[in-house]
Motif scaffolding. Structure first.
Motif, PDB file in Angstrom:
ATOM      1  N   GLN A 155      17.048  12.846  11.921  1.00  0.00           N
ATOM      2  CA  GLN A 155      17.674  11.588  12.377  1.00  0.00           C
ATOM      3  C   GLN A 155      16.622  10.312  11.992  1.00  0.00           C
ATOM      4  O   GLN A 155      17.026   9.380  11.530  1.00  0.00           O
ATOM      5  CB  GLN A 155      18.270  11.528  13.532  1.00  0.00           C
ATOM      6  CG  GLN A 155      19.474  12.356  13.680  1.00  0.00           C
ATOM      7  CD  GLN A 155      19.906  12.594  15.119  1.00  0.00           C
ATOM      8  OE1 GLN A 155      18.921  12.382  15.986  1.00  0.00           O
ATOM      9  NE2 GLN A 155      20.985  13.058  15.206  1.00  0.00           N
ATOM     10  N   THR A 209      12.958  11.762   5.806  1.00  0.00           N
ATOM     11  CA  THR A 209      14.462  12.307   5.591  1.00  0.00           C
ATOM     12  C   THR A 209      15.159  10.849   5.482  1.00  0.00           C
ATOM     13  O   THR A 209      16.113  10.769   4.671  1.00  0.00           O
ATOM     14  CB  THR A 209      15.051  12.776   6.747  1.00  0.00           C
ATOM     15  OG1 THR A 209      14.748  12.321   7.803  1.00  0.00           O
ATOM     16  CG2 THR A 209      14.889  14.421   6.679  1.00  0.00           C
ATOM     17  N   ALA A 210      14.598   9.813   5.963  1.00  0.00           N
ATOM     18  CA  ALA A 210      15.241   8.774   5.823  1.00  0.00           C
ATOM     19  C   ALA A 210      15.206   7.872   4.507  1.00  0.00           C
ATOM     20  O   ALA A 210      16.127   7.207   4.192  1.00  0.00           O
ATOM     21  CB  ALA A 210      14.632   7.460   6.869  1.00  0.00           C
ATOM     22  N   ARG A 262      21.960   9.423   2.410  1.00  0.00           N
ATOM     23  CA  ARG A 262      22.819  10.012   3.540  1.00  0.00           C
ATOM     24  C   ARG A 262      23.241  11.122   3.135  1.00  0.00           C
ATOM     25  O   ARG A 262      23.516  12.078   4.201  1.00  0.00           O
ATOM     26  CB  ARG A 262      23.819   8.869   4.060  1.00  0.00           C
ATOM     27  CG  ARG A 262      23.280   8.060   4.955  1.00  0.00           C
ATOM     28  CD  ARG A 262      24.049   7.176   5.987  1.00  0.00           C
ATOM     29  NE  ARG A 262      23.385   6.436   6.904  1.00  0.00           N
ATOM     30  CZ  ARG A 262      23.048   7.078   7.995  1.00  0.00           C
ATOM     31  NH1 ARG A 262      23.462   8.430   8.386  1.00  0.00           N
ATOM     32  NH2 ARG A 262      22.471   6.399   8.928  1.00  0.00           N
ATOM     33  N   ARG A 290      21.643  14.552   3.727  1.00  0.00           N
ATOM     34  CA  ARG A 290      20.900  15.068   5.100  1.00  0.00           C
ATOM     35  C   ARG A 290      21.643  16.368   5.719  1.00  0.00           C
ATOM     36  O   ARG A 290      21.292  17.182   6.192  1.00  0.00           O
ATOM     37  CB  ARG A 290      21.208  14.048   6.092  1.00  0.00           C
ATOM     38  CG  ARG A 290      19.852  12.984   5.630  1.00  0.00           C
ATOM     39  CD  ARG A 290      19.777  12.055   6.812  1.00  0.00           C
ATOM     40  NE  ARG A 290      19.205  10.639   5.984  1.00  0.00           N
ATOM     41  CZ  ARG A 290      19.348   9.561   6.684  1.00  0.00           C
ATOM     42  NH1 ARG A 290      19.721   9.479   7.737  1.00  0.00           N
ATOM     43  NH2 ARG A 290      19.113   8.583   5.883  1.00  0.00           N
TER      44      ARG A 290
END
Ligand code: SF4
Ligand code: SF4
Length: 462
Positions: free
Chosen positions: A426, A431-432, A436, A439
């Motif tokens: 998150q 990962t950001a 989206r 993920r």
């Protein structure tokens, strides 16, 4: 909280004899362990027991290695600071050729290949952890490699670019609560001598500049710093700090990962599955089913089949998993394959680390009953024979309360690993950066990997 503000600790770490005195003591211990294992060979059945009744083997695999792993997870590369190999390679590099480190070593592929070879050939096929004599030969080979690399290349090339254990500890050090950094970057900017990186100070044994090539104000994470405290000893401004921070804080920053490091992590992810599942016979059999099916298909038997099975388990299956996940992420979000694989590797890190700590706990506690036998007969072969023949009464089981306590601790570690994985998915910058849509696939794959350990532990312990 800066631990270097504690006066006695600062004085101790600034001392020219720290960590040298500990390294010398450990070099003597190293020689004793080699001596305790050399020549202790046995036929397969006795060797199965002698691996635990031989004191040197018990110390190396059920005490030293688990402690080194847990030490790295909690405190960073503290083992590297006192490692006798670091002393050996440093002394060798002082008298050696001091050639620049070639690009291949710097790329990290040498470490990845060595780690893969150690897992496939050393551990799985030859069983260096199963036979005391092989353990001793393995330690001597490691020392010979450290000396050779030291005699040829400059600085501590062995620790930075060759030692697979150091690289593994560097990965686990990302979870550590300790951070070695410059205290004030502006003091470093104004510093004229820069003794911490000065070429003229590289050759000291008791006080020297950083032979890992690190410049303290530029250190961003725990991966490469050996906590050897040499920069503290030579810094004229005492401008270093050793802070206690939140665990996993490294993983909340953008973290670089090269192709070699990605491959290293993939092999580690496969090897750790073997490490934990081999503690229970049914899970080991399930894990080995497919690799030996492949070896059978090629008509391989004996050590050749073991080599092939290990290659499938530690290299091919992890590579297939990483490619499948990265391919899925690419399809879902049109992300470059390397970015998806890198994000997946970093998301696996909490579970890989947790599983390695679980293995360390199982290894250390599971063989407690053997210490009495090993201390009474350090060579351990006669005891192993007597246990097997039934002439020496021996019960390897643990008290029920201890077994239950171990299960609870193991379950807690795995739950924490899952929570950290989800939090990283998150909040982490790597990962950001992904779309989206990528993920869910990443988190599902990381959770599936975690479930391998969780299901095994539940089925086995409950
Ligand atoms: S750590 Fe010390 S020696 Fe190194 S640049 Fe900073 S002030 Fe100078
Ligand atoms: S930065 Fe300092 S403590 Fe870290 S490896 Fe270099 S000399 Fe040792």
């Amino acid at each position: 909280m800066d631990l270097l503000r504690v006066k006695w600790l600062r004085r101790l770490l600034k001392s020219a004899w720290a960590p040298l005195a500990v390294q010398v003591a450990l070099l003597v211990a190293f020689a004793l362990l080699v001596w305790g294992g050399l020549g202790v060979d046995a036929d397969d059945e006795v060797a199965g027991l002698a691996r635990y009744t031989n004191l040197a083997n018990l110390l190396v695999w059920c005490c030293w290695f688990p402690l080194v792993i847990v030490g790295a997870v909690v405190l960073g590369r503290v083992w590297c600071a006192v490692c006798p190999m670091e002393l050996a390679t440093t002394v060798a590099s002082r008298i050696g050729l001091r050639r620049p480190v070639p690009g291949f070593l710097k790329s990290g592929w040498a470490i990845t290949i060595l780690y893969g070879a150690a897992a496939i050939v050393g551990v799985y096929t030859l069983g260096v952890h199963r036979v005391p004599h092989r353990m001793a030969v393995y330690l001597v080979a490691l020392l010979a490699l450290a000396l050779t690399v030291g005699l040829v290349f400059e600085r501590r090339a062995f620790c930075s670019h060759v030692c697979p254990v150091g690289h593994l500890l560097g990965l686990y050090a990302h979870c550590s609560v300790l951070q070695w950094r410059a205290a004030d970057a502006s003091i470093c900017n104004a510093c004229e001598g820069k003794d911490c990186v000065a070429k003229s100070r590289r050759l000291g044994i008791r006080r020297r500049s950083c032979t890992s090539g690190l410049y303290p104000p530029a250190i961003q994470d725990n991966r490469d710093c050996l906590l050897c405290t040499q920069c503290l000893k030579v810094c004229p401004s005492d401008n270093l700090r050793l802070t206690v921070g939140a665990p996993w804080s490294d993983l909340r920053r953008p973290l670089g990962l090269t192709g070699a490091q990605l491959a290293f992590l993939a092999i580690v992810s496969g090897f750790v599955i073997f490490e934990v599942l081999s503690e229970w016979e049914p899970s080991l059999r399930a894990l080995e089913w497919l690799p030996y099916l492949v070896a059978d298909a090629f008509g391989l038997t004996g050590p050749a089949a073991d080599l092939a099975a290990a290659g499938v388990m530690f290299v091919l299956l992890p590579a297939a998993l990483f490619l499948a996940v990265a391919g899925g992420v690419r399809l879902a979000a049109r992300t470059p394959v390397f970015d998806g694989a890198k994000a997946f590797a970093l998301l696996l890190l909490p579970t890989v680390t947790g599983a390695q700590v679980v293995k360390a706990i199982l290894k250390t506690t599971g063989h407690l009953p053997y210490w009495k036998v090993a201390l009474a007969d350090p060579a351990g072969v006669e005891s192993a024979r007597a246990i097997q023949a039934g002439t020496l009464a021996f019960d390897p089981s643990l008290p029920g309360w201890l077994t239950a306590a171990i299960t609870v601790v193991v379950a807690m570690i795995l739950v924490v690993a899952l929570i950290v994985t989800v939090r990283l998915a998150q909040t982490s910058p790597w990962t950001a950066r992904l779309p989206r849509a990528a993920r869910p696939a990443l988190v599902a794959a990381a959770a599936a990997y975690w479930a391998i350990f969780a299901v095994t532990i539940v089925l086995w312990r409950l």
